[in-house]
Scaffold this active site. Structure first.
Site, PDB file in Angstrom:
ATOM      1  N   HIS A   1       0.818  -1.226   0.000  1.00  0.00           N
ATOM      2  CA  HIS A   1       0.000   0.000   0.000  1.00  0.00           C
ATOM      3  C   HIS A   1       0.840   1.259   0.000  1.00  0.00           C
ATOM      4  CE1 HIS A   1      -3.482  -2.556   1.799  1.00  0.00           C
ATOM      5  NE2 HIS A   1      -3.283  -2.795   0.517  1.00  0.00           N
TER       6      HIS A   1
ATOM      7  N   THR B   1      -3.827  -8.319  10.937  1.00  0.00           N
ATOM      8  CA  THR B   1      -4.652  -7.691   9.906  1.00  0.00           C
ATOM      9  C   THR B   1      -6.073  -8.241  10.020  1.00  0.00           C
ATOM     10  OG1 THR B   1      -5.011  -7.409   7.509  1.00  0.00           O
ATOM     11  CG2 THR B   1      -3.875  -9.423   8.203  1.00  0.00           C
TER      12      THR B   1
HETATM   13  N1  APR Z   1      -0.975  -7.340  17.784  1.00  0.00           N
HETATM   14  C1  APR Z   1      -1.459  -7.977  16.674  1.00  0.00           C
HETATM   15  N2  APR Z   1      -2.600  -7.615  16.051  1.00  0.00           N
HETATM   16  C2  APR Z   1      -3.292  -6.583  16.586  1.00  0.00           C
HETATM   17  C3  APR Z   1      -2.863  -5.873  17.736  1.00  0.00           C
HETATM   18  C4  APR Z   1      -1.642  -6.294  18.331  1.00  0.00           C
HETATM   19  N3  APR Z   1      -1.151  -5.685  19.429  1.00  0.00           N
HETATM   20  N4  APR Z   1      -3.783  -4.898  18.001  1.00  0.00           N
HETATM   21  C5  APR Z   1      -4.742  -4.995  17.040  1.00  0.00           C
HETATM   22  N5  APR Z   1      -4.457  -6.017  16.216  1.00  0.00           N
HETATM   23  C6  APR Z   1      -5.206  -6.499  15.049  1.00  0.00           C
HETATM   24  C7  APR Z   1      -6.698  -6.269  15.109  1.00  0.00           C
HETATM   25  O1  APR Z   1      -7.331  -7.318  15.823  1.00  0.00           O
HETATM   26  C8  APR Z   1      -7.060  -6.282  13.623  1.00  0.00           C
HETATM   27  O2  APR Z   1      -7.314  -7.602  13.173  1.00  0.00           O
HETATM   28  O3  APR Z   1      -4.760  -5.776  13.927  1.00  0.00           O
HETATM   29  C9  APR Z   1      -5.793  -5.765  12.947  1.00  0.00           C
HETATM   30  C10 APR Z   1      -5.932  -4.349  12.461  1.00  0.00           C
HETATM   31  O4  APR Z   1      -6.875  -4.346  11.424  1.00  0.00           O
HETATM   32  P1  APR Z   1      -7.027  -3.018  10.565  1.00  0.00           P
HETATM   33  O5  APR Z   1      -7.060  -1.845  11.467  1.00  0.00           O
HETATM   34  O6  APR Z   1      -8.154  -3.265   9.613  1.00  0.00           O
HETATM   35  O7  APR Z   1      -5.651  -2.938   9.769  1.00  0.00           O
HETATM   36  P2  APR Z   1      -5.255  -3.688   8.431  1.00  0.00           P
HETATM   37  O8  APR Z   1      -5.883  -5.040   8.360  1.00  0.00           O
HETATM   38  O9  APR Z   1      -3.766  -3.618   8.329  1.00  0.00           O
HETATM   39  O10 APR Z   1      -5.914  -2.716   7.313  1.00  0.00           O
HETATM   40  C11 APR Z   1      -5.664  -3.049   5.967  1.00  0.00           C
HETATM   41  O11 APR Z   1      -6.766  -1.040   5.255  1.00  0.00           O
HETATM   42  O12 APR Z   1      -7.195   1.190   5.461  1.00  0.00           O
HETATM   43  C12 APR Z   1      -6.466   0.266   4.780  1.00  0.00           C
HETATM   44  O13 APR Z   1      -4.451   0.689   3.707  1.00  0.00           O
HETATM   45  C13 APR Z   1      -5.000   0.488   4.966  1.00  0.00           C
HETATM   46  O14 APR Z   1      -3.257  -1.177   4.977  1.00  0.00           O
HETATM   47  C14 APR Z   1      -4.513  -0.831   5.555  1.00  0.00           C
HETATM   48  C15 APR Z   1      -5.592  -1.798   5.154  1.00  0.00           C
END
Ligand code: APR
Length: 231
Positions: free
Chosen positions: A104, A173
């Protein structure tokens, strides 16, 4: 060496103090995602988008890689570790990981709007960009970020890495954003998959997936032990 392919999301940086997107208090709770992170939003109000990424760069300077990033670097002693990340932060690189592919984009980079192949690394002393910023040729620039509504140019290389994986690990994620979320479907049948997340999303039951429902620092520590015991 076995190919250990990692797919990381915002959760791996959470314990460094970088907010995730969709958890309580996440970035998208405080900013309208389509206004600050989409192609339409950038066309409509580029200054707002520049400002949004300026703020995220400033925050990036105040945080450090956490133990999860560092253990992934350390696993390079025993595995060919290849990291595919949805994150735009540079914490994997700052932890010392040698193979990092950003799906991204990268927060600390900008690119020419006329010649997108001209990509520039921002210095810590000069993090801010605006609609008036020009590159060395006098062309306007934009964040080197894949906005929503834009293609993910690194997806094909990521698929090729996943198809060669001997072990595939998904860390932090929510698996809601495509095409990144589809990577686990490209893993060869029978290849072990691990998913580390304290609040894991639903995963397909027809895959050999071990869920480690823990935060990244604890889960990656546990995973490193499992992988080294299997050497
Ligand atoms: N350790 C591991 N995982 C964690 C922690 C932690 N301490 N805290 C939160 N999480 C997890 C949450 O449970 C969730 O599943 O991280 C994940 C975060 O999810 P999102 O906020 O949706 O992030 P992500 O999946 O990376 O988003 C994907 O969306 O907005 C776009 O481009 C942006 O790259 C991003 C994409």
């Amino acid at each position: 060496m076995k190919k250990l392919v990692i797919s990381s999301g915002a959760g791996i940086s959470a314990e460094s103090g970088v907010s995730t997107f969709r958890d309580a208090g996440g970035l998208w709770e405080n900013y309208p995602v389509m206004k600050v992170a989409s192609a339409d939003g950038f066309r409509e109000n580029p200054e707002l988008v520049h400002e949004f990424y300026n703020k995220r760069r400033e925050q990036l300077l105040t945080v450090q890689p956490n133990n999860a990033h560092l253990i992934l670097k350390d696993l390079e002693k025993d595995f060919d570790v290849q990291i595919i990340t949805q994150n735009v932060d540079n914490l994997h690189e700052r932890a010392g990981s040698s193979k990092v592919l950003h799906l991204h984009g990268e927060l600390m980079k900008i690119r020419s709007m006329k010649h997108p192949e001209r990509i520039y690394e921002l210095k810590e002393t000069n993090l801010h960009t605006s609609i008036d910023t020009r590159d060395e040729y006098g062309d306007p620039v934009r964040p080197h970020i894949v906005f929503f509504q834009e293609d993910v140019p690194n997806f094909q290389p990521a698929v090729e890495m996943v198809q060669e994986a001997d072990i595939f690990v998904v860390i932090g994620t929510s698996l809601v954003v495509y095409p990144a979320a589809s990577l686990l479907y490209y893993v060869r049948k029978g290849t072990p998959i691990y998913y580390i997340d304290p609040n894991p999303a639903q995963v397909p039951s027809d895959r050999n997936i071990t869920v480690i429902p823990k935060k990244a620092t604890e889960g990656v520590t546990e995973l490193a032990k499992i992988l080294r015991n299997s050497l």
